[in-house]
Motif scaffolding. Structure first.
Motif, short mmCIF file in Angstrom:
data_model
loop_
_atom_site.label_atom_id
_atom_site.label_comp_id
_atom_site.label_asym_id
_atom_site.label_seq_id
_atom_site.Cartn_x
_atom_site.Cartn_y
_atom_site.Cartn_z
N TYR A 193 29.55 -10.39 20.57
CA TYR A 193 28.81 -10.69 19.34
C TYR A 193 27.71 -9.65 19.07
O TYR A 193 27.38 -9.39 17.92
CB TYR A 193 28.13 -12.06 19.43
CG TYR A 193 29.03 -13.26 19.23
CD1 TYR A 193 30.25 -13.17 18.56
CD2 TYR A 193 28.64 -14.50 19.70
CE1 TYR A 193 31.05 -14.28 18.38
CE2 TYR A 193 29.44 -15.62 19.52
CZ TYR A 193 30.64 -15.51 18.86
OH TYR A 193 31.41 -16.62 18.68
N LYS A 194 27.16 -9.07 20.12
CA LYS A 194 26.05 -8.12 19.97
C LYS A 194 26.48 -6.81 19.32
O LYS A 194 25.64 -6.11 18.74
CB LYS A 194 25.42 -7.83 21.33
CG LYS A 194 24.77 -9.05 21.97
CD LYS A 194 24.30 -8.74 23.37
CE LYS A 194 23.80 -9.99 24.08
NZ LYS A 194 23.46 -9.72 25.47
N ARG A 233 32.71 -16.94 13.62
CA ARG A 233 32.48 -17.65 12.37
C ARG A 233 33.70 -18.45 11.95
O ARG A 233 33.61 -19.62 11.58
CB ARG A 233 32.10 -16.67 11.25
CG ARG A 233 31.60 -17.40 10.00
CD ARG A 233 31.54 -16.52 8.75
NE ARG A 233 32.85 -16.60 8.11
CZ ARG A 233 33.57 -15.55 7.75
NH1 ARG A 233 33.13 -14.33 7.92
NH2 ARG A 233 34.74 -15.69 7.19
N ASN A 276 29.98 -13.81 23.83
CA ASN A 276 28.59 -13.59 23.43
C ASN A 276 28.16 -12.15 23.57
O ASN A 276 27.38 -11.64 22.76
CB ASN A 276 27.65 -14.52 24.21
CG ASN A 276 27.52 -15.84 23.50
OD1 ASN A 276 27.15 -15.88 22.33
ND2 ASN A 276 27.85 -16.91 24.19
N ASN A 285 32.15 -11.31 15.73
CA ASN A 285 31.37 -12.22 14.89
C ASN A 285 32.25 -12.94 13.87
O ASN A 285 32.06 -14.12 13.59
CB ASN A 285 30.23 -11.46 14.20
CG ASN A 285 29.08 -11.24 15.14
OD1 ASN A 285 28.28 -12.14 15.36
ND2 ASN A 285 29.01 -10.05 15.72
N GLN A 286 33.21 -12.23 13.33
CA GLN A 286 34.15 -12.85 12.38
C GLN A 286 34.97 -13.93 13.09
O GLN A 286 35.15 -15.02 12.56
CB GLN A 286 35.07 -11.79 11.78
CG GLN A 286 36.02 -12.35 10.75
CD GLN A 286 36.92 -11.29 10.17
OE1 GLN A 286 37.25 -10.29 10.82
NE2 GLN A 286 37.34 -11.49 8.93
#
Length: 183
Positions: A108-109, A119, A105, A115-116
């Motif tokens: 992710y920022k 996802r 997490n 993020n990929q």
């Protein structure tokens, strides 16, 4: 390249990931995540077989099996950081790459790659779940068993018959009869 192969490549080149991973070994019959525990990790299964199951009024129900190059987690618990309603149980000795919730997490920022990864992991787990639900609604036990033989032959060799029967939602005796008619 499949989704799992792509995620495997990402995790195997750990120096390029924007979050730390830890390699861990679990022995056969270990419980990785218990019902009622908050899931703090996603596991990339490098070697072994993991059973995902839950307790019901009529006994334990096996939801799925995970094999080498699969992502595994009590994913709803992981996402919501709430207690898990499933368990993760090692049917064999397992080696996993652990992706911790907090570090993922945080990444992710700031990281497109993180993020990929998130996802792709979500998409892969979602697609696996949808396929399983459709199969449960549209195929009988024999058809689902034949698909197991076709797509997961290691499952038949490595997993006890009573567990495969529980996964298919039939009695072990029914699975034995089914296996005799197919042979």
């Amino acid at each position: 390249m499949t989704l799992n192969e792509y995620i495997a490549e990402m995790l195997c080149t750990a120096g390029t990931l924007p979050f730390p991973t830890v390699t861990a070994a679990y022995s056969r019959k270990s419980v990785m995540t218990s019902i009622g525990q908050v899931e703090r990790n996603i596991y990339f299964l490098k070697e072994g077989i993991i059973e995902i199951g839950m307790e019901t009024e009529i006994g334990n129900k096996i939801i799925d099996f995970c094999f080498s190059n699969d992502l595994v987690s009590s994913y709803t618990s992981f996402l919501a950081q709430e207690t898990s309603d499933v368990y993760l149980y090692c049917l064999t000795d397992c080696i996993v790459e652990i992706v911790p919730y907090a570090q993922l997490n945080e990444a992710y920022k700031t990281s497109l790659l993180a993020n990929q990864f998130g996802r792709l992991a979500t998409e892969g787990l979602y697609m696996k779940r949808v396929r399983k639900e459709k199969d449960a609604l549209t195929k009988n036990a024999e058809q689902r068993y034949l698909e197991l033989i076709k797509y997961r032959p290691e499952m038949i060799k490595e997993i006890p018959v009573h567990r495969i029967a529980r996964y298919l939602g039939i009695h072990p005796e029914s699975l034995s009869r089914l296996r005799k008619t197919i042979s």
